[in-house]
Motif scaffolding. Sequence first.
Motif, short mmCIF file in Angstrom:
data_model
loop_
_atom_site.label_atom_id
_atom_site.label_comp_id
_atom_site.label_asym_id
_atom_site.label_seq_id
_atom_site.Cartn_x
_atom_site.Cartn_y
_atom_site.Cartn_z
N ASP A 1 3.30 -17.13 29.76
CA ASP A 1 3.32 -18.59 29.86
C ASP A 1 3.00 -19.15 28.52
OD1 ASP A 1 4.99 -18.10 31.93
OD2 ASP A 1 2.04 -18.58 32.72
N GLU A 2 2.60 -18.00 26.87
CA GLU A 2 2.16 -18.04 25.97
C GLU A 2 3.03 -19.11 25.49
OE1 GLU A 2 -1.54 -19.03 25.79
OE2 GLU A 2 -1.16 -18.85 27.91
N GLY A 3 4.33 -17.79 24.68
CA GLY A 3 4.53 -18.60 24.61
C GLY A 3 6.01 -17.47 23.67
N TRP A 4 6.30 -16.59 22.03
CA TRP A 4 6.30 -15.95 22.00
C TRP A 4 6.10 -14.86 20.88
CZ3 TRP A 4 11.62 -14.40 23.29
CH2 TRP A 4 12.18 -15.51 24.50
N ALA A 5 5.69 -13.56 21.38
CA ALA A 5 5.06 -12.89 20.77
C ALA A 5 6.18 -12.67 19.38
CB ALA A 5 4.63 -11.74 21.26
N VAL A 6 5.70 -12.04 18.33
CA VAL A 6 5.69 -11.31 17.21
C VAL A 6 5.23 -10.23 16.74
CG1 VAL A 6 6.91 -11.13 14.94
CG2 VAL A 6 6.91 -13.94 15.68
N TRP A 7 6.07 -9.16 17.18
CA TRP A 7 5.22 -7.50 17.14
C TRP A 7 5.83 -7.14 15.65
CZ3 TRP A 7 1.99 -5.06 19.80
CH2 TRP A 7 1.42 -6.03 21.19
N VAL A 8 4.59 -6.16 14.45
CA VAL A 8 6.08 -5.65 13.36
C VAL A 8 5.31 -3.95 13.56
CG1 VAL A 8 5.71 -7.72 12.22
CG2 VAL A 8 3.73 -5.94 12.00
N ARG A 9 5.43 -3.09 12.52
CA ARG A 9 5.53 -2.27 12.71
C ARG A 9 6.02 -1.37 10.45
NH1 ARG A 9 9.63 2.04 15.66
NH2 ARG A 9 11.39 1.89 15.37
N TYR A 10 5.14 -0.34 10.68
CA TYR A 10 4.92 -0.60 9.06
C TYR A 10 6.22 0.46 8.94
CZ TYR A 10 3.62 0.86 4.35
OH TYR A 10 3.55 1.98 2.96
N VAL A 11 7.27 0.87 8.32
CA VAL A 11 7.99 2.06 8.69
C VAL A 11 8.61 2.98 7.03
CG1 VAL A 11 9.05 1.44 10.52
CG2 VAL A 11 10.04 0.44 7.85
N ALA A 12 7.86 2.11 5.56
CA ALA A 12 7.84 2.40 4.64
C ALA A 12 7.64 4.22 4.08
CB ALA A 12 7.64 2.04 2.96
N GLY A 13 8.23 4.98 3.77
CA GLY A 13 7.86 6.44 3.70
C GLY A 13 8.45 7.82 4.42
N LEU A 14 8.69 6.60 6.02
CA LEU A 14 8.80 7.12 7.11
C LEU A 14 10.01 7.76 7.36
CD1 LEU A 14 6.33 5.61 8.93
CD2 LEU A 14 5.82 7.36 8.14
N PRO A 15 10.05 9.60 8.13
CA PRO A 15 11.83 9.19 8.91
C PRO A 15 12.20 7.90 9.83
CG PRO A 15 10.39 10.99 8.95
CD PRO A 15 9.05 10.09 8.40
N LYS A 16 13.82 7.82 9.25
CA LYS A 16 13.90 6.33 9.88
C LYS A 16 13.56 6.00 11.42
CE LYS A 16 18.46 4.44 11.20
NZ LYS A 16 17.65 3.16 10.46
N PRO A 17 13.26 5.72 12.14
CA PRO A 17 11.87 5.92 13.41
C PRO A 17 13.34 5.52 14.36
CG PRO A 17 11.99 3.50 12.29
CD PRO A 17 13.08 4.36 11.12
#
Length: 289
Positions: free
Chosen positions: A65-81
């Motif tokens: 009920d708090e709202g909408w969470a935003v999540w991120v992940r760091y992908v630079a230099g990694l194989p395509k996740p």
Amino acid sequence: MRPTRFDHVGVVAEAKAQPGVWTQVGVYPSYVSGSGAARRIPGAVRMPSYGPAGTFEAYTAPAGDEGWAVWVRYVAGLPKPEPRPATMTYRVCDRGSGSEYVGVRVVTVTVGAECPVCGGPRGEAAPHRFHEDGDWYVVDKWKNRCGHTDMYADVLAEHRKRQAQLEEAEQKAAAHAVAIGPADAGEYTEAVALIHAAAAEIRGLHAKQAAQFLDMRGHEEAARRVMEELRARSGHMSARQAALFLAELAAARAACTDCDNGRVNYRGRDGEFVSLRCGVCRKETVPSA
């Protein structure tokens, strides 16, 4: 209005310390603000902390009920996740909803891929074997990195709510198909119209029931094709999906150029003439003489 200023510099540092792992940015008060941030982060648009463009991936999900969470992940230099799954499937215990003990059964459920409390990714299923009432059972356990625990009863309720919503959507779609009239499904137009009419009347109509319905009304060939496809899909097929399959099969037959009226005829290396049933048309034909 709840403030939406977050420590993006700190979030970036935390995400870079765990490449490929989802990190929460924060909870936004509305879907518009949360989804807007999630769209801008991958391109670092008006959010320079996440630059250069392509360094981060992001998504937004409900956070209770708090709202909408935003999540991120760091992908630079990694194989395509691997892309985020749309749903998760688990085997869970179902001990009934009453106060009396009624035993245990194992139910396979499909639920959202995100934690309903904070929007973080749900954990991967791991089999768990246990003994109860003289029998052995295997269910799944999983651990959400966010720390929130999914209770089996809550997951069952989420699954049932999701199934009810899907059934309601399919019933509305079937009713709409009836209202606008029969679509052109080639040789299966009448069969498709019958399925849509039945699905509009009966909530959650299954493909097997639709096939039986067609068979009783003289559409034996269409019913057999639906049952063939149902077996190929391991029993997972609704009536509306059966109608769509028949329409697609009719279109494939009309466009097929690999066969002669349902048979693929050719001469083998040994000189023998071979006549095979066309896998596209699936017509019930006899071999060429």
